[in-house]
Write a protein that holds these residues in place. Sequence first.
Motif, PDB file in Angstrom:
ATOM      1  N   PHE A 299      -2.770 137.983  63.859  1.00 32.23           N
ATOM      2  CA  PHE A 299      -3.661 138.822  63.051  1.00 32.23           C
ATOM      3  C   PHE A 299      -5.097 138.310  63.124  1.00 32.23           C
ATOM      4  O   PHE A 299      -6.047 139.089  63.121  1.00 32.23           O
ATOM      5  CB  PHE A 299      -3.203 138.840  61.593  1.00 32.23           C
ATOM      6  N   GLY A 300      -5.265 136.983  63.165  1.00 36.20           N
ATOM      7  CA  GLY A 300      -6.612 136.426  63.257  1.00 36.20           C
ATOM      8  C   GLY A 300      -7.299 136.846  64.537  1.00 36.20           C
ATOM      9  O   GLY A 300      -8.480 137.226  64.537  1.00 36.20           O
ATOM     10  N   ALA A 301      -6.561 136.791  65.647  1.00 32.39           N
ATOM     11  CA  ALA A 301      -7.129 137.218  66.925  1.00 32.39           C
ATOM     12  C   ALA A 301      -7.501 138.695  66.887  1.00 32.39           C
ATOM     13  O   ALA A 301      -8.573 139.103  67.345  1.00 32.39           O
ATOM     14  CB  ALA A 301      -6.141 136.944  68.053  1.00 32.39           C
ATOM     15  N   LEU A 302      -6.616 139.514  66.321  1.00 32.51           N
ATOM     16  CA  LEU A 302      -6.889 140.949  66.222  1.00 32.51           C
ATOM     17  C   LEU A 302      -8.106 141.223  65.340  1.00 32.51           C
ATOM     18  O   LEU A 302      -8.947 142.066  65.663  1.00 32.51           O
ATOM     19  CB  LEU A 302      -5.668 141.677  65.657  1.00 32.51           C
ATOM     20  N   ALA A 303      -8.186 140.514  64.225  1.00 35.80           N
ATOM     21  CA  ALA A 303      -9.283 140.754  63.289  1.00 35.80           C
ATOM     22  C   ALA A 303     -10.639 140.435  63.903  1.00 35.80           C
ATOM     23  O   ALA A 303     -11.652 141.032  63.524  1.00 35.80           O
ATOM     24  CB  ALA A 303      -9.074 139.927  62.019  1.00 35.80           C
ATOM     25  N   HIS A 304     -10.662 139.492  64.837  1.00 32.59           N
ATOM     26  CA  HIS A 304     -11.912 139.131  65.505  1.00 32.59           C
ATOM     27  C   HIS A 304     -12.092 139.873  66.825  1.00 32.59           C
ATOM     28  O   HIS A 304     -13.029 139.592  67.580  1.00 32.59           O
ATOM     29  CB  HIS A 304     -11.972 137.613  65.747  1.00 32.59           C
ATOM     30  N   GLY A 305     -11.186 140.809  67.126  1.00 34.08           N
ATOM     31  CA  GLY A 305     -11.312 141.593  68.344  1.00 34.08           C
ATOM     32  C   GLY A 305     -11.105 140.792  69.609  1.00 34.08           C
ATOM     33  O   GLY A 305     -11.680 141.107  70.653  1.00 34.08           O
ATOM     34  N   LEU A 306     -10.274 139.744  69.530  1.00 31.57           N
ATOM     35  CA  LEU A 306     -10.086 138.857  70.677  1.00 31.57           C
ATOM     36  C   LEU A 306      -8.817 139.207  71.446  1.00 31.57           C
ATOM     37  O   LEU A 306      -7.767 139.450  70.843  1.00 31.57           O
ATOM     38  CB  LEU A 306      -9.990 137.402  70.213  1.00 31.57           C
ATOM     39  N   PRO A 307      -8.878 139.206  72.778  1.00 29.70           N
ATOM     40  CA  PRO A 307      -7.643 139.337  73.546  1.00 29.70           C
ATOM     41  C   PRO A 307      -6.790 138.088  73.367  1.00 29.70           C
ATOM     42  O   PRO A 307      -7.322 137.008  73.075  1.00 29.70           O
ATOM     43  CB  PRO A 307      -8.130 139.471  74.990  1.00 29.70           C
ATOM     44  N   SER A 308      -5.490 138.257  73.524  1.00 34.35           N
ATOM     45  CA  SER A 308      -4.626 137.093  73.357  1.00 34.35           C
ATOM     46  C   SER A 308      -3.476 137.140  74.350  1.00 34.35           C
ATOM     47  O   SER A 308      -3.106 138.196  74.859  1.00 34.35           O
ATOM     48  CB  SER A 308      -4.090 137.007  71.921  1.00 34.35           C
ATOM     49  N   VAL A 309      -2.920 135.960  74.610  1.00 33.69           N
ATOM     50  CA  VAL A 309      -1.712 135.811  75.419  1.00 33.69           C
ATOM     51  C   VAL A 309      -0.671 135.179  74.498  1.00 33.69           C
ATOM     52  O   VAL A 309      -0.882 134.076  73.986  1.00 33.69           O
ATOM     53  CB  VAL A 309      -1.958 134.900  76.643  1.00 33.69           C
ATOM     54  N   ALA A 310       0.419 135.884  74.272  1.00 33.10           N
ATOM     55  CA  ALA A 310       1.452 135.394  73.356  1.00 33.10           C
ATOM     56  C   ALA A 310       2.571 134.727  74.134  1.00 33.10           C
ATOM     57  O   ALA A 310       3.084 135.267  75.109  1.00 33.10           O
ATOM     58  CB  ALA A 310       2.002 136.547  72.521  1.00 33.10           C
ATOM     59  N   VAL A 311       2.948 133.523  73.668  1.00 29.38           N
ATOM     60  CA  VAL A 311       4.066 132.773  74.238  1.00 29.38           C
ATOM     61  C   VAL A 311       5.034 132.527  73.068  1.00 29.38           C
ATOM     62  O   VAL A 311       4.986 131.482  72.427  1.00 29.38           O
ATOM     63  CB  VAL A 311       3.587 131.434  74.837  1.00 29.38           C
ATOM     64  N   PRO A 312       5.869 133.504  72.751  1.00 29.30           N
ATOM     65  CA  PRO A 312       6.646 133.435  71.514  1.00 29.30           C
ATOM     66  C   PRO A 312       7.501 132.180  71.398  1.00 29.30           C
ATOM     67  O   PRO A 312       8.207 131.807  72.333  1.00 29.30           O
ATOM     68  CB  PRO A 312       7.530 134.697  71.579  1.00 29.30           C
ATOM     69  N   GLN A 313       7.443 131.547  70.211  1.00 30.64           N
ATOM     70  CA  GLN A 313       8.181 130.311  69.956  1.00 30.64           C
ATOM     71  C   GLN A 313       9.047 130.383  68.714  1.00 30.64           C
ATOM     72  O   GLN A 313       9.773 129.452  68.415  1.00 30.64           O
ATOM     73  CB  GLN A 313       7.191 129.140  69.810  1.00 30.64           C
ATOM     74  N   SER A 314       8.954 131.464  67.944  1.00 32.13           N
ATOM     75  CA  SER A 314       9.684 131.502  66.682  1.00 32.13           C
ATOM     76  C   SER A 314      10.099 132.936  66.379  1.00 32.13           C
ATOM     77  O   SER A 314      10.294 133.732  67.289  1.00 32.13           O
ATOM     78  CB  SER A 314       8.808 130.906  65.565  1.00 32.13           C
ATOM     79  N   ALA A 315      10.193 133.273  65.088  1.00 36.81           N
ATOM     80  CA  ALA A 315      10.782 134.549  64.695  1.00 36.81           C
ATOM     81  C   ALA A 315       9.816 135.716  64.703  1.00 36.81           C
ATOM     82  O   ALA A 315      10.243 136.871  64.754  1.00 36.81           O
ATOM     83  CB  ALA A 315      11.387 134.412  63.286  1.00 36.81           C
ATOM     84  N   ASP A 316       8.486 135.464  64.624  1.00 38.51           N
ATOM     85  CA  ASP A 316       7.550 136.590  64.490  1.00 38.51           C
ATOM     86  C   ASP A 316       7.510 137.450  65.747  1.00 38.51           C
ATOM     87  O   ASP A 316       7.427 138.652  65.669  1.00 38.51           O
ATOM     88  CB  ASP A 316       6.138 136.078  64.182  1.00 38.51           C
TER      89      ASP A 316
END
Length: 316
Positions: A299-316
């Motif tokens: 959500f923080g990345a989205l709120a700042h309009g930043l692209p992101s690369v997700a490497v899932p490690q947990s339940a979210d």
Amino acid sequence: MRVLVTCVPQAGHVTPLLPLAEALARRGEDVLVASGCDVGETVTGRGLPFRAVGPSFAEWFATLAGRTRGQPGDGLPPERVEHYFVPRLFGEVGAALVLDDLLAAARDHRPDLVVFDSAMVAGPMVAAALGVPGVFHAVGVLHDPEVLELVADAVSPLWRELGLDAPRDAGLHTGTTITICPPSLDPGAAELSQVQPLRPTALPQPGAVPGLIDGLPPAPLVYLTLGTFSNSNLEVFHMLVEALAGLPVNVVATVGRDNDPASFGALPDHVRMARFVPQAELLPHCDLVVHHAGAGTAFGALAHGLPSVAVPQSAD
């Protein structure tokens, strides 16, 4: 009005609730935050009263581990992670460990309202026992209804101890549900009868450059984090640091309070590493975020309009 705010004792669960708790306190409401000692300093550091209830989160997990052979959740396909952990860890274990302390805190504080996060399954029990409204404050995407039915089955004995019947959703959505998730990522929220969308907090304005990025050469800045909890797989960290270090970018990596940056050895000048950096201070200076898919970071990345690369490690 007297308000009891309660959550799972983890940074990723308490931090999303604090803006609402602070707003209520500023308005003159009598707010008490109750959780495990793990988050006490975080709460009091924001000027809010705190009461420790139940053991540390490490004890929650150790209790679950003591009930099974091997590591809890090992071998589960990703789509079954919530179905396993939410009823067992947060329901059977967590709710049982925290209920008596939380009920005592509530009876002392005499709240008119109980606000609980999405995994503090004892929250709606306490609200129902006291006969006051309960408010579910989501920290990420809402749980699947099938998961909530499993939670209700898991905690039904605790409800019966209080002389109450467990609702089908374990009471989590009996009252208002506050969601901080963008609707496009959580369309199921629209199906609930009492939903209040909430922007978590105003975006911080870029201020002083955090010391960790002082002196970096001109280049895009990449923030690498695996969060405050799902960060034990150091092989993943090493792989990501090595991959990013070879790119024409600056890198700030946070490894979590339980890991040692020194264990990564000598790093190139354009790679900086720390246990923890306040995300709100760093994100205004970033160009990309590589993360564990935790709700707070995503959500923080989205709120700042930043692209992101997700490497899932947990339940979210």
